[in-house]
Design a protein around this motif. Structure first.
Motif, PDB file in Angstrom:
ATOM      1  N   TYR A  91       0.865  -1.182   0.000  1.00 40.51           N
ATOM      2  CA  TYR A  91       0.000   0.000   0.000  1.00 40.51           C
ATOM      3  C   TYR A  91       0.897   1.226   0.000  1.00 40.51           C
ATOM      4  O   TYR A  91       1.642   1.463   0.943  1.00 40.51           O
ATOM      5  N   ARG A  93       1.000   4.781   0.560  1.00 38.66           N
ATOM      6  CA  ARG A  93       0.142   5.721   1.281  1.00 38.66           C
ATOM      7  C   ARG A  93       0.625   7.155   1.069  1.00 38.66           C
ATOM      8  O   ARG A  93       1.818   7.422   1.077  1.00 38.66           O
ATOM      9  N   TYR A 132      -7.431  -0.600   2.009  1.00 34.62           N
ATOM     10  CA  TYR A 132      -6.004  -0.720   1.665  1.00 34.62           C
ATOM     11  C   TYR A 132      -5.244  -1.371   2.826  1.00 34.62           C
ATOM     12  O   TYR A 132      -4.440  -2.279   2.627  1.00 34.62           O
ATOM     13  N   ALA A 136      -3.037  -4.929   2.965  1.00 39.07           N
ATOM     14  CA  ALA A 136      -1.622  -4.601   2.795  1.00 39.07           C
ATOM     15  C   ALA A 136      -0.712  -5.510   3.615  1.00 39.07           C
ATOM     16  O   ALA A 136      -0.945  -5.742   4.794  1.00 39.07           O
TER      17      ALA A 136
END
Length: 177
Positions: A91, A93, A132, A136
């Motif tokens: 993920y 971010r 997510y 993840a």
């Protein structure tokens, strides 16, 4: 999320790992012969998401590939199940303001064609971030780091990830939705 660096960082990871890179949105565009916004216009988000799931199913069967999904792929439980089972999920971010800065001039983002794209990004993040995080294996803040620096941060983390993924030969046949 859109603008987090999935395509750019994914390409860098694929190069560093000597692996194939696949962007699901690019696969969809090649198949349909039009850009993602046109698919949205013609079929709506629901039609696009059906196509996305089929493409994700096929692309996630490619052994050893680095795969970039669209930011909304996680909305479907079936997609989350595929991603969890078939690969190591990273993920990427980023904060809403960073995503806005990266996407503000991009007209190929149908979900951002609103009066207040920054607010829309915030809404999408609130909706999608738990999804997510749910799937993840690794979470990487993309912030202000350069692509090579982010790739070099991800590589050792991938090397220590001991996740067993389902080999393509063990996957059930492609299913039509």
């Amino acid at each position: 999320m859109m603008g987090a660096g999935k395509t750019t960082i994914g390409r860098g990871l694929a190069r560093a790992l000597s692996r194939e890179f696949i962007d699901v949105d690019h696969v969809l565009e090649a198949r349909c012969g039009v850009r993602v916004p046109i698919i949205f216009d013609l079929e709506g988000e629901a039609g696009f998401r059906r196509r996305e799931t089929l493409a994700l199913d096929e692309c996630s069967r490619v052994s050893g590939a680095v795969l970039a999904t669209g930011g909304g792929a996680v909305l479907a439980e079936e997609n989350r199940r595929m991603l969890r089972a078939r690969g190591v999920v990273v993920y990427l971010r980023a904060r809403a303001d960073e995503l806005y800065q990266r996407t503000r001039h991009d007209r190929n983002r149908p979900l951002l064609q609103t009066a207040d794209p920054l607010a829309r990004i915030g809404e999408l993040l609130r909706q999608r971030e738990p999804l997510y995080e749910e799937i993840a294996d690794l979470v990487i803040d993309t912030g202000k780091g350069s692509v090579p620096r982010l790739v070099n941060r991800i590589l050792p983390l991938l090397a220590t990830c001991n996740k067993r993924v389902t080999p393509p030969a063990e996957l059930p046949p492609l299913e039509c939705l």
